[in-house]
Scaffold this active site. Structure first.
Site, PDB file in Angstrom:
ATOM      1  N   ASN A  10       1.660   9.338  25.306  1.00 30.39           N
ATOM      2  CA  ASN A  10       1.894  10.722  25.721  1.00 30.39           C
ATOM      3  C   ASN A  10       3.372  10.909  26.062  1.00 30.39           C
ATOM      4  O   ASN A  10       3.905  10.265  26.976  1.00 30.39           O
ATOM      5  CB  ASN A  10       1.014  11.038  26.934  1.00 30.39           C
ATOM      6  CG  ASN A  10       1.150  12.466  27.395  1.00 30.39           C
ATOM      7  OD1 ASN A  10       2.210  12.857  27.874  1.00 30.39           O
ATOM      8  ND2 ASN A  10       0.074  13.229  27.294  1.00 30.39           N
ATOM      9  N   GLU A  42      14.969   4.465  61.275  1.00 28.56           N
ATOM     10  CA  GLU A  42      16.386   4.077  61.146  1.00 28.56           C
ATOM     11  C   GLU A  42      17.278   5.321  61.028  1.00 28.56           C
ATOM     12  O   GLU A  42      18.307   5.308  60.365  1.00 28.56           O
ATOM     13  CB  GLU A  42      16.612   3.147  59.936  1.00 28.56           C
ATOM     14  CG  GLU A  42      15.731   1.915  59.885  1.00 28.56           C
ATOM     15  CD  GLU A  42      16.087   0.858  60.919  1.00 28.56           C
ATOM     16  OE1 GLU A  42      16.626   1.231  61.987  1.00 28.56           O
ATOM     17  OE2 GLU A  42      15.822  -0.318  60.684  1.00 28.56           O
ATOM     18  N   GLU A  83      12.595   6.555  72.234  1.00 27.41           N
ATOM     19  CA  GLU A  83      11.758   6.834  73.397  1.00 27.41           C
ATOM     20  C   GLU A  83      10.868   8.033  73.106  1.00 27.41           C
ATOM     21  O   GLU A  83      11.125   8.778  72.150  1.00 27.41           O
ATOM     22  CB  GLU A  83      12.637   7.118  74.621  1.00 27.41           C
ATOM     23  CG  GLU A  83      13.483   5.938  75.043  1.00 27.41           C
ATOM     24  CD  GLU A  83      14.310   6.196  76.302  1.00 27.41           C
ATOM     25  OE1 GLU A  83      15.026   5.275  76.712  1.00 27.41           O
ATOM     26  OE2 GLU A  83      14.219   7.312  76.870  1.00 27.41           O
TER      27      GLU A  83
END
Length: 378
Positions: A275, A361, A125
């Site tokens: 590299n 979550e 909310e």
């Protein structure tokens, strides 16, 4: 696929193929035009991905939490945003399948498993995010109905989906006063806010869901009065595994993109792949990805087995995987140099889509609280 059964390898292959053919080619367009790819998701549902861990008698696939993690990781390599919505949809169907009575299961689950209809989860909310137990949306019982008032924020699919699993207050303050109602689009008093403009997750709409004297039959309540918070938290344990799995897929795809870019891009007269610094960074990315994957799959098994430590393992896995995988995607973008910041290159979308996984979550700060509380309580 190391350590997976033959069936799990097959699920993984089907999901990876679907992601490569049906999602990846359209990922950028869905993002740019903010398209909710309903038909693509219905195709995924035909493969059993609309109710992955829902019982087969109502149209689900009846698979395990580990199977589910494998599938969401694979799908997320094609479009993380769309897969993340599918993970929320699956969580909602599982809640109805697990906590609903037979009439509710047979009324809602088949059309959700086929993705003829889509579901949204309504917990957060405007004034209660991490502190979910303080939610204020109220449901006053009047005879055979509840009168629902309040609003929910940041609801994935809000306004475009058909079924809303809503946590609301039917009793006193705190978690024991919360119940769970299932609403259907079109109910009088149910409306939606404007579509939010987001950094990522643009293939799924996000809106506020608003209840103004919304009349909901008592027959739409899942479980008993006061059981809502428990239902919400049990759903989120699985949701945390699901969203962590989506992070794994984004990171996996980003490692492959970085690997390809280092091989073809030349600087100072030779490929970037020569590299040593970049070689080491790529090795670290792959190592962190595998570590995160193992942690997520371990937690998925614990949840499936109903272990006592499942909730804390899910929190650890969500915390670790979403943090590490965002770092992997971000490093992959860095390896692309200026090209990584162009929308022509998919790596930037994975970075944008995965960033919110550290927030939803349960924020990663809340995950740390759950783990710390578990440790300190012995």
């Amino acid at each position: 696929s190391t350590g997976l059964t033959e069936d799990q390898k097959e699920f993984q292959k089907v999901a990876l193929d679907f992601a490569a053919k049906e999602m990846a080619p359209y990922m950028a367009e869905w993002d740019e035009k903010e398209i909710f790819p309903v038909e693509t998701m219905r195709k995924a549902a035909q493969l059993g991905f609309g109710g992955i861990y829902v019982k087969p008698d109502v149209g689900g696939s009846g698979l395990s939490r580990l199977d589910t993690s494998i599938i969401f990781e694979a799908l997320s390599t094609g479009c993380t945003s769309t897969t993340a919505y599918m993970s929320i949809h699956n969580m909602c169907v599982w809640m109805i399948d697990t906590f609903g009575n037979e009439e509710q299961r047979r009324r809602f689950c088949p059309s959700l498993c086929s993705m003829e209809k889509f579901a949204s989860y309504c917990l957060t909310e405007p004034g209660s995010g991490s502190d979910a137990a303080s939610l204020l949306t109220s449901a006053q019982r009047k005879g055979d109905t509840y009168v629902l008032n309040g609003s929910k924020a940041f609801i994935s699919g809000g306004g475009d989906t058909d079924v809303y699993v809503v946590m609301c207050r039917t009793g006193g303050p705190g978690p024991k006063g919360i119940s769970c109602l299932v609403l259907e689009k079109g109910m009088p008093g149910l409306s939606f806010g404007k579509k939010e403009k987001k950094v990522g997750w643009n293939s799924q709409p996000t809106r506020a869901v608003i209840f103004e004297d919304c009349i909901v039959p008592v027959g739409n309540r899942l479980g008993a009065e006061g059981q809502g918070f428990s239902i919400a938290m049990q759903g989120l344990n699985g949701g945390r595994i699901n969203i962590a799995s989506c992070s794994l897929g984004a990171a996996h795809a980003s490692v492959l993109l970085a690997q390809e870019h280092l091989s073809v891009r030349k600087q100072f007269g030779e490929p970037l792949a020569n590299n040593q610094y970049l070689q080491f960074r790529l090795a670290e990315m792959a190592t962190r990805l595998v570590a995160a994957r193992l942690m997520v799959r371990h937690a998925a098994r614990a949840l499936q087995d109903g272990r006592e430590d499942a909730a804390v393992l899910c929190s650890m896995a969500k915390l670790f995987a979403t943090d590490e995988c965002f770092g992997i995607c971000n490093q992959a973008l860095q390896m692309h140099g200026g090209y990584g910041y162009l929308k022509d290159y998919a790596v930037q979308q994975f970075v944008r889509d995965i960033r919110v996984h550290q927030i939803l979550e349960g924020t990663n700060e809340v995950m740390r609280m759950i783990v710390a509380r578990n440790l300190l309580q012995g």
